[in-house]
Design a protein around this motif. Structure first.
Motif, PDB file in Angstrom:
ATOM      1  N   VAL A  61       0.843  -1.083   0.060  1.00  0.00           N
ATOM      2  CA  VAL A  61      -0.047   0.129   0.243  1.00  0.00           C
ATOM      3  C   VAL A  61       0.726   1.167   0.061  1.00  0.00           C
ATOM      4  O   VAL A  61       1.820   1.188   0.577  1.00  0.00           O
ATOM      5  CB  VAL A  61      -0.940   0.066   1.359  1.00  0.00           C
ATOM      6  N   LYS A  62       0.332   2.432  -0.553  1.00  0.00           N
ATOM      7  CA  LYS A  62       0.927   3.395  -0.524  1.00  0.00           C
ATOM      8  C   LYS A  62       1.159   4.117   0.810  1.00  0.00           C
ATOM      9  O   LYS A  62       0.001   3.770   1.760  1.00  0.00           O
ATOM     10  CB  LYS A  62       0.538   4.534  -1.620  1.00  0.00           C
ATOM     11  N   ARG A  63       2.334   4.777   1.171  1.00  0.00           N
ATOM     12  CA  ARG A  63       2.542   5.358   2.311  1.00  0.00           C
ATOM     13  C   ARG A  63       2.651   4.245   3.602  1.00  0.00           C
ATOM     14  O   ARG A  63       2.720   4.537   4.719  1.00  0.00           O
ATOM     15  CB  ARG A  63       1.620   6.300   3.012  1.00  0.00           C
ATOM     16  N   GLY A  64       2.965   3.198   3.322  1.00  0.00           N
ATOM     17  CA  GLY A  64       2.976   1.959   3.961  1.00  0.00           C
ATOM     18  C   GLY A  64       4.455   1.728   4.511  1.00  0.00           C
ATOM     19  O   GLY A  64       4.706   0.885   5.401  1.00  0.00           O
ATOM     20  N   PHE A  65       5.668   2.328   3.929  1.00  0.00           N
ATOM     21  CA  PHE A  65       6.949   1.997   4.150  1.00  0.00           C
ATOM     22  C   PHE A  65       7.446   2.406   5.527  1.00  0.00           C
ATOM     23  O   PHE A  65       8.008   1.489   6.266  1.00  0.00           O
ATOM     24  CB  PHE A  65       7.861   2.888   3.339  1.00  0.00           C
ATOM     25  N   ILE A  66       7.080   3.510   6.267  1.00  0.00           N
ATOM     26  CA  ILE A  66       7.460   3.681   7.480  1.00  0.00           C
ATOM     27  C   ILE A  66       6.851   2.985   8.550  1.00  0.00           C
ATOM     28  O   ILE A  66       7.411   2.488   9.402  1.00  0.00           O
ATOM     29  CB  ILE A  66       7.098   4.998   8.095  1.00  0.00           C
ATOM     30  N   ILE A 167      22.959   7.296  -5.786  1.00  0.00           N
ATOM     31  CA  ILE A 167      22.557   7.575  -4.406  1.00  0.00           C
ATOM     32  C   ILE A 167      21.292   8.548  -4.324  1.00  0.00           C
ATOM     33  O   ILE A 167      20.321   8.285  -3.733  1.00  0.00           O
ATOM     34  CB  ILE A 167      23.554   8.580  -3.733  1.00  0.00           C
ATOM     35  N   ILE A 168      21.057   9.366  -5.432  1.00  0.00           N
ATOM     36  CA  ILE A 168      19.832  10.126  -5.743  1.00  0.00           C
ATOM     37  C   ILE A 168      18.768   9.398  -6.186  1.00  0.00           C
ATOM     38  O   ILE A 168      17.582   9.560  -5.633  1.00  0.00           O
ATOM     39  CB  ILE A 168      20.254  11.261  -7.087  1.00  0.00           C
ATOM     40  N   ASN A 169      18.823   8.409  -6.824  1.00  0.00           N
ATOM     41  CA  ASN A 169      17.808   7.517  -7.333  1.00  0.00           C
ATOM     42  C   ASN A 169      17.196   6.764  -5.698  1.00  0.00           C
ATOM     43  O   ASN A 169      15.886   6.549  -5.710  1.00  0.00           O
ATOM     44  CB  ASN A 169      18.101   6.709  -8.366  1.00  0.00           C
ATOM     45  N   LEU A 170      18.278   6.453  -5.180  1.00  0.00           N
ATOM     46  CA  LEU A 170      17.828   5.692  -3.864  1.00  0.00           C
ATOM     47  C   LEU A 170      16.889   6.601  -3.130  1.00  0.00           C
ATOM     48  O   LEU A 170      16.259   6.077  -2.378  1.00  0.00           O
ATOM     49  CB  LEU A 170      19.170   5.177  -3.075  1.00  0.00           C
ATOM     50  N   GLY A 171      17.588   7.688  -2.813  1.00  0.00           N
ATOM     51  CA  GLY A 171      17.142   8.868  -2.075  1.00  0.00           C
ATOM     52  C   GLY A 171      15.711   9.326  -2.528  1.00  0.00           C
ATOM     53  O   GLY A 171      14.726   9.174  -1.515  1.00  0.00           O
ATOM     54  N   LEU A 172      15.438   9.129  -3.650  1.00  0.00           N
ATOM     55  CA  LEU A 172      14.130   9.628  -4.107  1.00  0.00           C
ATOM     56  C   LEU A 172      13.255   8.296  -4.432  1.00  0.00           C
ATOM     57  O   LEU A 172      12.010   8.552  -4.275  1.00  0.00           O
ATOM     58  CB  LEU A 172      14.118  10.418  -5.927  1.00  0.00           C
ATOM     59  N   PHE A 173      13.605   7.327  -4.671  1.00  0.00           N
ATOM     60  CA  PHE A 173      12.785   6.033  -4.409  1.00  0.00           C
ATOM     61  C   PHE A 173      12.433   5.846  -3.180  1.00  0.00           C
ATOM     62  O   PHE A 173      11.109   5.663  -2.608  1.00  0.00           O
ATOM     63  CB  PHE A 173      13.841   4.895  -4.666  1.00  0.00           C
ATOM     64  N   LEU A 174      13.158   5.987  -2.018  1.00  0.00           N
ATOM     65  CA  LEU A 174      12.732   6.010  -0.551  1.00  0.00           C
ATOM     66  C   LEU A 174      11.677   7.215  -0.132  1.00  0.00           C
ATOM     67  O   LEU A 174      10.579   6.748   0.346  1.00  0.00           O
ATOM     68  CB  LEU A 174      13.883   6.298   0.444  1.00  0.00           C
ATOM     69  N   SER A 175      12.010   8.084  -0.922  1.00  0.00           N
ATOM     70  CA  SER A 175      10.859   9.246  -0.638  1.00  0.00           C
ATOM     71  C   SER A 175       9.711   9.060  -1.135  1.00  0.00           C
ATOM     72  O   SER A 175       8.420   9.448  -0.462  1.00  0.00           O
ATOM     73  CB  SER A 175      11.655  10.772  -1.070  1.00  0.00           C
ATOM     74  N   VAL A 176       9.329   8.525  -2.339  1.00  0.00           N
ATOM     75  CA  VAL A 176       8.255   8.225  -2.926  1.00  0.00           C
ATOM     76  C   VAL A 176       7.595   7.175  -2.250  1.00  0.00           C
ATOM     77  O   VAL A 176       6.313   6.959  -2.112  1.00  0.00           O
ATOM     78  CB  VAL A 176       8.257   8.287  -4.346  1.00  0.00           C
ATOM     79  N   LEU A 177       8.260   6.073  -1.699  1.00  0.00           N
ATOM     80  CA  LEU A 177       7.798   5.020  -0.826  1.00  0.00           C
ATOM     81  C   LEU A 177       7.304   5.683   0.486  1.00  0.00           C
ATOM     82  O   LEU A 177       6.173   5.149   1.131  1.00  0.00           O
ATOM     83  CB  LEU A 177       8.879   4.055  -0.575  1.00  0.00           C
ATOM     84  N   VAL A 178       7.894   6.721   0.858  1.00  0.00           N
ATOM     85  CA  VAL A 178       7.200   7.261   2.359  1.00  0.00           C
ATOM     86  C   VAL A 178       5.938   8.003   2.014  1.00  0.00           C
ATOM     87  O   VAL A 178       5.164   7.771   2.703  1.00  0.00           O
ATOM     88  CB  VAL A 178       8.246   8.125   2.652  1.00  0.00           C
ATOM     89  N   HIS A 179       5.986   8.687   0.847  1.00  0.00           N
ATOM     90  CA  HIS A 179       4.963   9.608   0.506  1.00  0.00           C
ATOM     91  C   HIS A 179       5.086   9.704  -0.857  1.00  0.00           C
ATOM     92  O   HIS A 179       5.862  10.331  -1.292  1.00  0.00           O
ATOM     93  CB  HIS A 179       4.659  10.926   1.150  1.00  0.00           C
ATOM     94  N   GLU A 180       3.983   9.339  -1.738  1.00  0.00           N
ATOM     95  CA  GLU A 180       4.029   9.673  -3.302  1.00  0.00           C
ATOM     96  C   GLU A 180       3.990  11.028  -3.852  1.00  0.00           C
ATOM     97  O   GLU A 180       4.754  11.268  -4.892  1.00  0.00           O
ATOM     98  CB  GLU A 180       2.618   8.983  -3.937  1.00  0.00           C
ATOM     99  N   ALA A 181       3.754  11.937  -2.839  1.00  0.00           N
ATOM    100  CA  ALA A 181       3.388  13.466  -3.133  1.00  0.00           C
ATOM    101  C   ALA A 181       5.174  13.916  -3.072  1.00  0.00           C
ATOM    102  O   ALA A 181       5.449  15.015  -3.572  1.00  0.00           O
ATOM    103  CB  ALA A 181       2.810  14.150  -2.031  1.00  0.00           C
TER     104      ALA A 181
END
Length: 402
Positions: A61-66, A167-181
């Protein structure tokens, strides 16, 4: 001056800077979270707490990572655990902000203008005050990642294009997993900052690949992140049985009603009314000194600005693209203003001429800066669906005595 005396002078200046920074943090927290100091009341709302109950136990589900991360360490995610985690996350964000905001001061001769710029940036109703008021929201985590990415871009983009890409792709990947916005919050500036430093053909190609990858990932999460294992009512009842009345139905609904059309309709229903218009007028009035200062700053440096810098400043406003998709309108303004301030710091760290002009501007306008900071503390933090909290206190007082 001998080396020992010089070392002692630097140490003394650094100590004063950190004391001043600590005082600013305490004032920001006291203004944004007064009840935290009065009786220990957490400002993590039940709406935000509910988001931490999303995880991947039943399905993606979205926003389920944290929530998934926290569930690895706890079988029952309590409100106290979420509050503790949220304030730790806020502390990390504060540290990242001050580390980044302090760079012009420590790297370029400890100029007074750099110190004034840091005060201006850190006390704004839209930056740390807003994040402290909205503690517990995933934006705090996303912006901690964002600042780390900026620091990495500054350090690695000229040394290793491929390392920066990973590194940038990893950071952005984690960010959109946290919240798609996060796609609208921080991705545009991350790519534009990267391109400003590395605009080689190879770098530009990797930047396009990164943008396309995160765009696809955001689309996948937004369209495939709906919870389907249970219907909404059954899911709500299940969570309430386990976690009690802190579970909020409106918060849970974001993973059950995920289409763009549903978000647009909700924004139209909730976000367009007389009360919201009043809050926008109040927002414009109390932020006017801030915008005036930015306008005067623009006039002082406009001859040094070029298309690429203009594109950075335009990209900073990307959170405002969320206006029709979510009725958290003052949250989007806060993030856009935060991005704009971060962009100013990024630019002055890259351009010597603009840096000198900006720092001189702040050195020559102590009274204006003091006035902007004062108004910022009087108004308090920018909210999420409301402009400033004191407006609601006034409304409640009028209703109480009427």
């Amino acid at each position: 001056m001998d080396k020992k005396s010089n070392s002692q002078a630097i140490k003394k200046q650094t100590t004063k800077f950190f004391i001043a920074s600590s005082v600013i943090i305490l004032i920001v927290l006291a203004r944004s979270n007064p009840l935290l100091f009065k009786d220990g009341t957490s400002y993590v709302s039940n709406w935000r707490y509910t988001h931490y109950l999303f995880n991947y136990d039943d399905e993606f589900v979205k926003r389920g990572f944290i929530g998934e991360l926290i569930s690895l360490f706890s079988n029952h995610i309590s409100y106290a655990q979420v509050s503790f985690f949220s304030y730790i996350a806020l502390s990390i964000l504060f540290f990242c902000f001050f580390y980044f905001f302090s760079k012009p001061y420590f790297y370029y001769g400890k100029r007074l203008g750099a110190f004034f710029l840091m005060i201006f940036a850190s006390t704004s109703p839209a930056t740390l005050q807003h994040f402290a008021l909205d503690v517990g929201r995933f934006d705090v985590i996303i912006y901690s990642i964002f600042i780390l990415l900026i620091l990495i871009i500054n350090s690695f983009s000229k040394k290793s294009t491929f390392t920066t890409f990973i590194i940038i792709n990893l950071g952005l990947f984690l960010s959109v997993l946290v919240h798609e916005a996060a796609f609208f919050m921080t991705l545009p500036l991350s790519i534009v900052f990267w391109n400003y430093i590395d605009h080689s053909k190879k770098g530009f190609t990797l930047q396009i690949i990164s943008f396309t990858f995160i765009l696809f990932l955001t689309y996948f999460i937004s369209t495939r992140g709906e919870y389907t294992s249970l219907d909404f009512e059954s899911h709500l009842e299940k969570l309430k049985t386990i976690y009690g009345d802190r579970v909020i139905d409106d918060s849970l609904s974001v993973i059950h009603h995920t289409s763009i059309k549903e978000n647009l309709n909700l924004t139209m229903q909730v976000g367009i009314n007389l009360n919201r218009l009043l809050h926008h007028i109040i927002f414009a009035f109390f932020m006017l000194p801030f915008f005036y200062l930015i306008y005067k700053l623009y006039l002082s440096v406009k001859s040094q600005l070029n298309f690429r810098i203009g594109f950075i400043l335009l990209s900073a406003l990307s959170p405002l693209a969320l206006y029709p998709l979510g009725y958290d309108h003052f949250r989007w303004w806060s993030l856009a203003i935060t991005n704009f301030i971060i962009s100013i710091f990024f630019i002055i760290l890259q351009d010597n001429i603009i840096r000198d002009n900006v720092l001189s501007f702040f050195e020559d306008r102590e009274k204006l800066i003091a006035f902007v900071v004062f108004i910022g503390f009087i108004s308090g933090p920018l909210g999420v669906i409301e402009s400033f909290d004191f407006i609601e206190y006034i409304v409640r007082g009028v209703k109480y005595f009427s």
